[in-house]
Design a protein around this motif. Structure first.
Motif: not given
Length: 389
Positions: A114-132
């Motif tokens: 039962f997914a209540h979150n998404d680590h891809m969006t919460a972390y990966a996108q937030r950490w490197v989203g400014r680069l690409a």
């Protein structure tokens, strides 16, 4: 039906997950079902919950960056409890150790991730989203999607808490079996709880008169909530006429406290855990302003709508799902200037029409009981399919 939730996010000191689970326990008991939680604790301990339900705390290591939370490492105590409890359905929501503990447990119970979150969006996108771009970041972290698919193959169902997570996971090629949106706690949030004296007192805390505008933000002091951006936006929108109160706490509190120092119109308050009091404070503001674009479900936004508040929210993330134009203004995520413009647009709207729209929306808000009825219906169908397969 007996449901056991192996839940690594259930915290001894509180939090949103615990609020949701404790309420879920009581409602399921009222409906004739049982929810039992297995959670990492400081020691092995059984705790009974008022109104039904139990929590088995299993001694587990603490997280180094937040010792309120623990992490399962040894799976044996968890599987021993699962064997003893013999559930009809076992849930888990953490993609780390709990996912593998449940996936590898040999038993006839239906296994649900039962997914209540998404680590891809919460972390990966937030950490490197400014680069690409978002698509490029998704490509870089494709290994994480493949990792999820590896253990999801061993589950009977993959469920999400709403449409946003369904869209994110399905977009990566993962099969979501059922998006089951959450709902607000029934009977708690309502527009009639608005208290003009309380509103005036809160504006007074912001060194502003009752004729000023009162915005409220609710959520953890954590980078993903983007409170510094919200503060920038409120200041750009007009410091002298707008008060902002932020309810929350967390690892970023010193940083946020430093950011608002010297601004008398922005006040930080600790979280309000007493639900009726929180509901009254929420209903007494003029609008909810929100910064997070990575949350999977905008429960705070839904609670605000149920309280008769208009929304100022980013155009990405869970809260965007509820931002109907009749009672909301959206802005470009992560953009303080765009957020400031959205604040000004909302405050410039006809107050009578806006209030009418918010009251109409409040009367149509989905409740947590609606969510659980849908969840039980899905689980019954799942168990039926398993019995005839």
């Amino acid at each position: 039906m007996r449901i056991v939730d192996v839940n690594e996010y259930y915290c001894p000191t509180g939090g949103g997950v615990r609020t949701y689970i404790d309420r879920k326990m009581r409602l399921l008991a009222d409906l004739g079902h049982e929810l039992i939680v297995i959670a990492p604790g400081h020691e092995n301990r059984l705790e009974h919950r008022p109104g039904g339900g139990r929590v088995f705390w299993v001694a587990a290591p603490r997280l180094p960056f937040d010792r309120s939370y623990g992490m399962f490492w040894d799976g044996a105590p968890v599987t021993a409890l699962l064997d003893e409890l013999n559930p009809d359905v076992v849930e888990t929501s953490s993609p780390f150790r709990p996912a593998w503990i449940v996936a590898n447990w040999r038993a006839p119970a239906a296994k649900v991730f039962f997914a209540h979150n998404d680590h891809m969006t919460a972390y990966a996108q937030r950490w490197v989203g400014r680069l690409a771009s978002r698509q490029k970041v998704e490509s870089w972290f494709g290994w994480y999607t493949r990792y999820l698919a590896h253990f999801l193959d061993r589950f009977d169902a993959f469920v999400t808490n709403g449409r946003t997570l369904d869209r994110w996971y399905s977009g990566r090629g993962l099969q979501v079996d059922a998006p089951l949106p959450l709902g607000v706690e029934g009977g708690v949030f309502a527009p009639h709880l608005r208290d003009e004296q309380l509103r005036a007192a809160l504006l007074g805390e912001c060194h502003l008169p009752p004729c000023a505008h009162l915005l409220i933000g609710v959520g953890r002091h954590h980078p993903e909530k983007r409170w510094p951006m919200v503060i920038d936006a409120v200041e750009q929108a007009g410091q002298s006429a707008i008060g902002l109160i932020l309810l929350g706490d967390g690892v970023d509190r010193p940083k946020i406290f430093s950011r608002v120092a010297g601004n008398p119109h922005i006040r930080l308050f600790k979280p309000i855990f007493e639900r009726e009091r929180f509901a009254s404070v929420l209903a007494s503001a003029d609008a909810l302003v929100h910064g997070s674009d990575t949350e999977p479900f905008g429960l705070v936004a839904l609670e605000a709508i149920a309280s008769g508040l208009p929304l100022i929210v980013p155009n990405e993330g869970g809260s965007a799902e509820f931002a109907a134009p009749s009672h909301s203004e959206s802005y470009n995520a992560r953009d303080a200037k765009s957020c400031a413009a959205a604040i000004l647009r909302l405050l410039a709207r006809d107050s009578v029409q806006l209030r009418s729209a918010t009251l109409d929306a409040a009367g149509r808000v989905r409740t947590d009981l609606d969510h659980l009825i849908d969840l039980l219906d899905y689980y019954n169908q799942l168990l039926l399919r398993r019995s005839i397969s």
